[in-house]
Write a protein that holds these residues in place. Structure first.
Motif, short mmCIF file in Angstrom:
data_model
loop_
_atom_site.label_atom_id
_atom_site.label_comp_id
_atom_site.label_asym_id
_atom_site.label_seq_id
_atom_site.Cartn_x
_atom_site.Cartn_y
_atom_site.Cartn_z
N GLU A 239 4.72 3.99 8.35
CA GLU A 239 5.07 4.50 7.03
C GLU A 239 6.51 4.06 6.78
OE1 GLU A 239 3.33 8.81 6.32
OE2 GLU A 239 4.38 8.71 8.22
N GLN B 138 3.48 3.87 -7.04
CA GLN B 138 4.39 4.86 -7.63
C GLN B 138 5.83 4.66 -7.16
OE1 GLN B 138 3.35 6.93 -10.00
NE2 GLN B 138 1.29 6.07 -9.75
N LYS C 221 5.86 3.72 1.15
CA LYS C 221 4.81 2.74 1.45
C LYS C 221 4.11 3.19 2.74
CE LYS C 221 5.58 0.12 -2.03
NZ LYS C 221 4.54 -0.17 -3.03
N ASP D 245 -6.74 0.39 -5.03
CA ASP D 245 -6.26 0.57 -6.41
C ASP D 245 -4.75 0.35 -6.44
OD1 ASP D 245 -6.06 1.16 -9.05
OD2 ASP D 245 -6.23 3.34 -8.80
N ARG E 66 -0.52 0.32 -16.52
CA ARG E 66 -0.45 0.25 -15.06
C ARG E 66 -0.12 -1.13 -14.50
NH1 ARG E 66 -4.45 3.10 -11.79
NH2 ARG E 66 -5.56 1.12 -11.70
N SER F 62 0.82 -1.21 0.00
CA SER F 62 0.00 0.00 0.00
C SER F 62 0.86 1.26 0.00
CB SER F 62 -0.90 0.03 1.23
OG SER F 62 -1.65 -1.14 1.32
N GLU F 63 0.31 2.26 -0.70
CA GLU F 63 0.92 3.59 -0.72
C GLU F 63 -0.21 4.60 -0.46
OE1 GLU F 63 3.00 4.22 -4.40
OE2 GLU F 63 4.23 2.41 -4.12
N PRO F 64 0.16 5.87 -0.20
CA PRO F 64 -0.91 6.85 0.05
C PRO F 64 -1.96 6.90 -1.08
CG PRO F 64 1.19 7.76 0.70
CD PRO F 64 1.49 6.44 0.05
N ASP F 65 -1.52 6.71 -2.33
CA ASP F 65 -2.50 6.72 -3.43
C ASP F 65 -2.66 5.36 -4.08
OD1 ASP F 65 -3.31 9.39 -3.28
OD2 ASP F 65 -1.42 10.01 -4.17
N ALA F 66 -2.34 4.31 -3.39
CA ALA F 66 -2.49 2.97 -3.95
C ALA F 66 -2.83 2.01 -2.82
CB ALA F 66 -1.21 2.52 -4.65
N GLY F 67 -4.13 1.83 -2.59
CA GLY F 67 -4.59 0.86 -1.58
C GLY F 67 -5.42 -0.19 -2.32
N ASN G 257 -1.82 1.32 -8.93
CA ASN G 257 -1.34 2.70 -9.03
C ASN G 257 -0.02 2.91 -8.28
OD1 ASN G 257 -1.72 5.35 -9.99
ND2 ASN G 257 -2.40 6.01 -7.96
#
Ligand SMILES: Cc1cc2nc3c(=O)[nH]c(=O)nc-3n(C[C@H](O)[C@H](O)[C@H](O)COP(=O)(O)OP(=O)(O)OC[C@H]3O[C@@H](n4cnc5c(N)ncnc54)[C@H](O)[C@@H]3O)c2cc1C
Length: 384
Positions: free
Chosen positions: A218, A146, A162, A141, A186, A134-139, A144
């Protein structure tokens, strides 16, 4: 699957029960019942020693082949072991991510060299692993991601962030989804790297949770390095590797709740009694769901049963947390002054808020059931 126990299974159960009871009433009595949801921070050294004792007696990674430190155990034997583990009050496992996630993934996708190098150390409890997806803009989704990895000679150099990385603060290794081809669509262009955690390019910042403790973190990668061969599966083929996947028993928690209820007027309250009975029934349903899901896994089928099981147990467990609070009554809302030290029931309630998120949120599980079991139209996919 034939669910009757064979004489071999019965003797396997007896052996597991005897070993667990001996250890958890003897040398390892201190860890009995500890380290569960919301209590993960406690007794790290003692639980690591427990992990290694389990490993030395070959009670971890039961499904792994003998040569990699396992027992070649059947699915039913694994279920039997987890039942006995829960019955004996076995502590929350520090090696759970190694055993449950990366170990099976290495078995499936790893080269022989990777299997021999990584699996025995997971089974022995020498290496603790964490999961860097997981990332701040990829959970949900996840495609995505980065975080990127670039080749530099014989190494990958990793840069990015992460989040929600469970046990990163204890881990020796992390499996990290990284973008290795920024021009590819992607789902392609992602690789699955195995990265040593104890190095200068990695910074770990704990996230304080509702329970007052920090189970996840984090993780910042700033020029962290790993060997070029430490890719699982094909370079740019990490998406396929990441889609393989995960579970335990809540029986002891219900026993605690029932015992608490017995000490108060709630033991005679018809509504509380019904809810406790309902929880007991729920546990049985959960077990059959689990067996059903194991059966399809044993057949090699990818079916919606796993999604149904995840949805069921996550909601069941949240309701169990609520029952624990209601049985406590006003005491549920009080913590001692001084350090923020919660009771097991309070930890259960707060931690179970996360059950419907990790390992696939409820909404995502419902999407899977809708599409794969009910044949509803697929959710529109972003292809860019
Ligand atoms: C206790 C805990 C431990 C964790 N440990 C790890 C770990 O070790 N390593 C790791 O990599 N990650 C870990 N995670 C992260 C976890 O995998 C993510 O939280 C999860 O994938 C959801 O992603 P998100 O938090 O970004 O939420 P989002 O993806 O932003 O979702 C937010 C909400 O939108 C909903 N939603 C999103 N997409 C859809 C859709 N298509 N249709 C309908 N609803 C949708 C979701 O269901 C959710 O309710 C952990 C999380 C928790 C709570």
């Amino acid at each position: 699957m034939d669910l009757r126990y064979s004489p071999e299974d019965d003797s396997f159960r007896a052996e597991a029960r005897e070993w667990l009871t001996d250890q958890l009433t003897g040398e390892f009595a201190i860890v009995r019942g500890r380290g569960g949801p919301g209590d993960e921070h406690s007794l790290f050294d003692e639980r690591l020693a427990w992990e290694r004792a389990l490993g030395a007696a070959r009670w971890t990674c039961l499904s792994f082949p003998h040569e990699y430190g396992g027992r070649d155990a059947t699915l039913l034997q694994q279920v039997i072991f987890y039942e006995e583990y829960a019955r004996a009050g076995g502590p929350g496992r520090i090696g759970i991510i190694g055993e449950g996630l990366i170990g099976p993934t290495i078995l499936h996708f790893g080269t022989e060299e990777q299997k021999r190098r990584f699996l025995p150390k997971i089974a022995s409890g020498e290496d603790v692993w964490c999961q860097g997806y997981s990332e701040p803009d990829a959970g949900s989704d996840l495609a995505n991601v980065q975080t990127r990895a670039e080749r530099d000679g014989d190494e990958w150099v990793i840069t990015g962030q992460k989040i929600w990385t469970s046990l990163a603060h204890w881990a020796d290794w992390c499996f990290v989804l990284c973008r290795t081809d920024r021009d590819a669509p992607r789902h392609r262009g992602i690789s699955y790297l195995l990265v040593p955690m104890r190095q200068p390019g990695i910074e770990i910042r704990p996230i304080v949770q509702l329970t007052g403790t920090s189970e996840f973190n984090e993780v910042f990668f700033d020029g962290a390095r790993t060997a070029v061969d430490d890719v699982l599966g094909d370079v740019n083929g990490g998406w396929k590797v990441a889609m393989v996947g995960q579970q335990l028993s809540f029986e002891n928690e219900l026993v605690d709740i029932t015992e608490t209820a017995k000490k108060t007027w709630r033991s005679t309250d018809p509504v509380t009694r019904q809810r406790i009975a309902g929880a007991w029934i729920g546990l049985r349903i959960m077990r059959y769901n689990a067996l059903r899901s194991l059966t399809s896994m044993a057949r090699g089928d990818i079916t919606p049963e796993t999604a149904i099981h995840k949805l069921y147990w996550a909601n069941f467990h949240q309701q169990l947390g609520e029952l624990a609070m209601d049985v406590l009554g006003p005491d549920a809302e009080v913590v001692p002054s001084g350090p923020y030290e919660l009771s097991p029931a309070q930890r259960l309630f707060l931690y179970t808020r996360a059950d419907t998120i990790y390992g696939g949120s409820d909404q995502i599980q419902r999407n899977i059931i809708g599409e794969r079991a009910l044949g509803l139209p697929s959710e529109p996919k972003v292809t860019a």
